[in-house]
Scaffold this active site. Structure first.
Site, PDB file in Angstrom:
ATOM      1  N   ASP A  77      -4.543  -4.621   5.910  1.00 59.53           N
ATOM      2  CA  ASP A  77      -4.916  -5.480   4.783  1.00 59.53           C
ATOM      3  C   ASP A  77      -3.743  -6.397   4.447  1.00 59.53           C
ATOM      4  O   ASP A  77      -2.604  -5.956   4.327  1.00 59.53           O
ATOM      5  CB  ASP A  77      -5.289  -4.634   3.559  1.00 59.53           C
ATOM      6  CG  ASP A  77      -5.810  -5.484   2.414  1.00 59.53           C
ATOM      7  OD1 ASP A  77      -6.326  -6.588   2.678  1.00 59.53           O
ATOM      8  OD2 ASP A  77      -5.684  -5.053   1.254  1.00 59.53           O
ATOM      9  N   SER A  88       0.852  -1.181   0.000  1.00 61.14           N
ATOM     10  CA  SER A  88       0.000   0.000   0.000  1.00 61.14           C
ATOM     11  C   SER A  88       0.897   1.244   0.000  1.00 61.14           C
ATOM     12  O   SER A  88       1.788   1.342  -0.835  1.00 61.14           O
ATOM     13  CB  SER A  88      -0.956  -0.028   1.203  1.00 61.14           C
ATOM     14  OG  SER A  88      -1.864   1.046   1.141  1.00 61.14           O
ATOM     15  N   HIS A 126      -2.443  -1.071  -3.367  1.00 57.85           N
ATOM     16  CA  HIS A 126      -3.477  -0.052  -3.211  1.00 57.85           C
ATOM     17  C   HIS A 126      -3.012   1.221  -3.920  1.00 57.85           C
ATOM     18  O   HIS A 126      -1.926   1.734  -3.615  1.00 57.85           O
ATOM     19  CB  HIS A 126      -3.704   0.271  -1.734  1.00 57.85           C
ATOM     20  CG  HIS A 126      -4.151  -0.900  -0.920  1.00 57.85           C
ATOM     21  ND1 HIS A 126      -4.022  -0.945   0.449  1.00 57.85           N
ATOM     22  CD2 HIS A 126      -4.749  -2.070  -1.275  1.00 57.85           C
ATOM     23  CE1 HIS A 126      -4.506  -2.082   0.898  1.00 57.85           C
ATOM     24  NE2 HIS A 126      -4.937  -2.794  -0.125  1.00 57.85           N
TER      25      HIS A 126
END
Length: 355
Positions: A295, A175, A202
């Site tokens: 995540d 991310s 992400h």
């Protein structure tokens, strides 16, 4: 204690709107403003900001030059807020990330609006996130070219039980801070890499293809968007399309899943990791890189429970240690390695040493 922000923006209107938006948060204090990168550099040692927000196009010194100088002289987390970083020119975005910017927030094409709730929340959230980010000082010799993050410390060997395992796939999640980490990881892999790699990063909508194009400038392994109903092939790196979860079904083929209203991230790392673990089991390697939140942590746990091998990027080389830390706290990381050591560790597993 408030987050001290320096704003670097040459448009008086944009400056006014940015000040209004950020001042609406009681946790943020604007401690300085500058209309050029050169003015911003002069201010930094005097006002000692925690976070810098800068435009891209400015007189005397643009945002890219400014970012490069900051990361050499006064390394601080930088958020680029500009109408000049849009999905139709992704090259500029990744040049900024290479120079050391931590994140990018494109200005709406219709212009900044202090009453835009989505923009206001996004800007405030990003500044709050960046206030906790640790950045790395760049050497002048590094400017304008990619350099692996070196780590000379001796590394523990991978688990001896895994050295003779017949791995079949690598799953990677990242991310905030991930693009540079992915670049460092992929740069270390040979063109004829023997396993497929599936990856979730992400990233803001509209910028995925730009990320792939940028990664391909330094990566020898082929990179592409995964196609539904096809099997992952050796020597290829796959990413999901935007706003679709990527999974592997019971036949080993790619399947897209639609985003649900409750999803925090789509595509999600854990969704990918869990499906890979279910199909490939102990033949899976999971890698979780720099990123905010958690995540991927539960997905890493699924890989561990399936008998696979997992690696988390270490705190020292992570821009944001949230996702790797969450996996470590779940006992879901067999190894914690600096980013520069992950590709060499993987290559050891390609040619296992008999124990």
């Amino acid at each position: 204690m408030s987050i001290r922000v320096l704003l670097v923006e040459d448009s008086p209107i944009a400056m006014m709107v940015l000040k209004r938006i950020l001042s609406s948060s009681p946790e943020i204090e604007i401690v300085g403003t500058a209309r050029t990168g050169r003015e911003g550099l002069d201010l930094i040692p005097r006002i000692q900001p925690d976070v810098i927000c800068t435009d891209y196009f400015m007189p005397q010194m643009n945002g890219l030059e400014f970012t490069s100088h900051v990361m050499v002289d006064y390394p601080l987390p930088i958020l680029v807020v500009s109408a000049s970083v849009q999905e139709d020119d992704p090259k500029r975005i990744f040049q900024l990330l290479e120079a050391g910017a931590v994140d990018i927030l494109p200005k709406p094409k219709a212009g900044l609006d202090p009453d835009n709730v989505v923009l206001t929340q996004a800007l405030i959230n990003k500044v709050k996130i960046l206030s906790g980010v640790k950045v790395f000082r760049k050497k002048r010799s590094q400017l304008g070219r990619s350099q692996p993050l070196a780590d000379r410390r001796p590394q523990p060997p991978l688990l001896s039980a895994t050295r003779s395992s017949n791995f079949k796939i690598i799953a990677v999640g990242a991310s905030t801070g991930g693009p540079l980490a992915l670049q460092q990881l992929f740069m270390g892999l040979p063109k004829e890499f023997p396993w497929p790699i599936v990856c979730v990063q992400h990233i803001s909508e509209g910028f995925l293809q730009g990320l792939l194009d940028w990664l391909m400038t330094t990566c020898g392994v082929s990179i592409e968007i995964a196609q539904a109903d096809r099997k992952p092939q050796p020597g290829k790196i796959y990413f999901p399309p935007e706003r679709q979860h990527l999974t592997i079904n019971e036949y080993g083929r790619f399947v897209y899943l639609q985003a649900q209203p409750e999803d925090i991230h789509c595509p999600a790392v854990t969704t990918l990791f869990s499906s890979v673990a279910k199909f490939y089991g102990r033949k899976t390697i999971g890698i979780l890189l720099s990123g905010m939140g958690r995540d991927g942590a539960d997905g890493m746990k699924s890989i561990v429970e399936a008998g696979g091998l997992t690696i988390a990027q270490d705190e020292a080389t992570s821009v944001v240690f949230g996702m790797p830390r969450a996996a470590i706290e779940l006992d879901a990381a067999h190894q914690v390695l600096p980013i520069g050591a992950i590709a060499p560790a993987i290559l050891e597993l390609v040619n296992p040493v008999d124990q």
